[in-house]
Enzyme design. Structure first.
Site, PDB file in Angstrom:
ATOM      1  CG  ASP A  13      19.252   1.275 -47.215  1.00  0.00           C
ATOM      2  OD1 ASP A  13      20.737   0.117 -46.294  1.00  0.00           O
ATOM      3  OD2 ASP A  13      18.332   1.806 -46.826  1.00  0.00           O
ATOM      4  CE  LYS A  35      17.810  -1.764 -42.657  1.00  0.00           C
ATOM      5  NZ  LYS A  35      17.816  -2.150 -43.967  1.00  0.00           N
ATOM      6  CG  ASP A  62      18.139  -6.090 -43.466  1.00  0.00           C
ATOM      7  OD1 ASP A  62      18.023  -7.126 -43.842  1.00  0.00           O
ATOM      8  OD2 ASP A  62      18.278  -4.771 -43.761  1.00  0.00           O
ATOM      9  CE  LYS A  64      16.251  -8.285 -45.891  1.00  0.00           C
ATOM     10  NZ  LYS A  64      17.307  -7.407 -45.750  1.00  0.00           N
ATOM     11  CG  LEU A  65      23.263 -15.273 -42.628  1.00  0.00           C
ATOM     12  CD1 LEU A  65      23.708 -14.121 -42.843  1.00  0.00           C
ATOM     13  CD2 LEU A  65      23.679 -15.979 -42.005  1.00  0.00           C
ATOM     14  CG  ASP A  67      23.225 -20.992 -47.446  1.00  0.00           C
ATOM     15  OD1 ASP A  67      23.338 -22.156 -47.895  1.00  0.00           O
ATOM     16  OD2 ASP A  67      24.461 -20.784 -48.332  1.00  0.00           O
ATOM     17  CG  ASN A  70      26.743 -27.385 -40.433  1.00  0.00           C
ATOM     18  OD1 ASN A  70      26.875 -27.303 -39.295  1.00  0.00           O
ATOM     19  ND2 ASN A  70      27.493 -27.842 -41.892  1.00  0.00           N
ATOM     20  CB  THR A  71      25.765 -22.826 -44.437  1.00  0.00           C
ATOM     21  OG1 THR A  71      26.171 -23.836 -44.946  1.00  0.00           O
ATOM     22  CG2 THR A  71      26.540 -21.654 -45.075  1.00  0.00           C
ATOM     23  CB  THR A 122       7.296  -5.059 -47.904  1.00  0.00           C
ATOM     24  OG1 THR A 122       8.848  -4.593 -48.512  1.00  0.00           O
ATOM     25  CG2 THR A 122       7.144  -5.511 -46.608  1.00  0.00           C
ATOM     26  CD  GLN A 193       9.928   0.928 -48.279  1.00  0.00           C
ATOM     27  OE1 GLN A 193       8.779  -0.114 -48.703  1.00  0.00           O
ATOM     28  NE2 GLN A 193      10.978   0.380 -47.742  1.00  0.00           N
ATOM     29  NE  ARG A 214      14.372   5.276 -50.011  1.00  0.00           N
ATOM     30  CZ  ARG A 214      13.118   4.119 -50.773  1.00  0.00           C
ATOM     31  NH1 ARG A 214      13.968   4.578 -51.655  1.00  0.00           N
ATOM     32  NH2 ARG A 214      12.878   3.453 -49.907  1.00  0.00           N
TER      33      ARG A 214
END
Ligand code: C5P
Length: 236
Positions: A13, A35, A62, A64-65, A67, A70-71, A122, A193, A214
């Site tokens: 990240d 990731k 990562d 996270k689609l 929609d 089709n998209t 989460t 978290q 982290r």
């Protein structure tokens, strides 16, 4: 790639390609599975994905689609050309959307990256889910059902809290993969978290892959922290 292999995935990240590559330069022996999330991908694009791949790392993209089917199918087709090893969608996009994602991701030769689904983030509390989203079930029932939907659509597994990995396996079988963030060493802080556990405990509960950010990226010695994660999680 075998779906239920075990590995430690480092959540890179970082906001820029430079910072990411400077971090990865530290890993001279073993090339960790990494990731790439939205921040880095939107900031540094396909080039950083290709560069990390060129350096010999496996990649979980990562994004996270979520929609219309089709998209998602067409977007997954684009992502499959990037040769990442794992990517994901939101299970709340429906079984139809998840099936479309697999279709788009599958290359002409029949191969494809692993595809997993986010059940409930989460960060979503049961109260928010019920009051804002008007989902009346309790959160664990929702997670079980979303995991079952992902399995029905043909996905390889789900992203979930390590504390949920046990009942996901119970619901969907041991071959259905669980990828779990929310990992902390026994003696470290929680950051933001909430539902956390150690690498060792995550393995005992049923995580196939742990995603660790982290505790490794912010460690004084990231390579030592990564090796310690591997020691605890993989028994190395
Ligand atoms: O730094 P930390 O170990 O908390 O990083 C965990 C990583 O896993 C972050 O990239 C975070 O966005 C991601 N993640 C998460 N919880 C989820 C899904 C993804 O922490 N439910």
């Amino acid at each position: 790639m075998k779906a239920n292999a075990n590995d430690v995935i480092i959540a890179c990240d970082f906001p820029t390609a430079e910072e990411t590559l400077r971090f990865l330069d530290k890993f001279t022996d073993r090339k960790p599975f990494v990731k790439i999330g939205m921040e880095l991908y939107y900031g540094a694009g396909n080039e950083i994905v290709k560069e990390i791949k060129r350096r010999g790392h496996k990649i979980f993209l990562d994004l996270k689609l979520h929609d219309i089917p089709n998209t998602v199918k067409k977007s997954m087709r684009v992502l499959s050309n990037l040769e990442v090893d794992m990517t994901n969608v939101h299970a709340s996009g429906t079984i139809e959307m998840m099936k479309a994602a697999i279709e788009g991701l599958t290359r002409e030769d029949g191969t494809r990256p692993l595809l997993i689904a986010v059940t409930q983030l989460t960060s979503t509390s049961e109260e928010a889910m019920q009051k804002q989203l008007l989902i009346n079930a309790d959160i664990n029932t929702t997670i079980r059902k979303y995991a079952a939907n992902a399995k029905e659509a043909g996905l390889d597994g789900v992203v979930c809290s390590p504390l949920e990995a046990g009942f996901v396996k119970e619901e969907c079988g041991t071959d259905f993969m669980t990828v779990t963030p929310g990992i902390r060493f026994a003696d470290s802080g929680k950051d933001d978290q909430v539902r956390i556990t150690t690498p060792e405990k995550a393995r005992q509960i049923g995580s196939d892959y742990i995603v660790v950010g982290r505790p490794i990226t912010a460690a004084e010695d990231p390579v030592a922290a990564y090796n310690e994660c591997c020691r605890q999680f993989l028994g190395e």
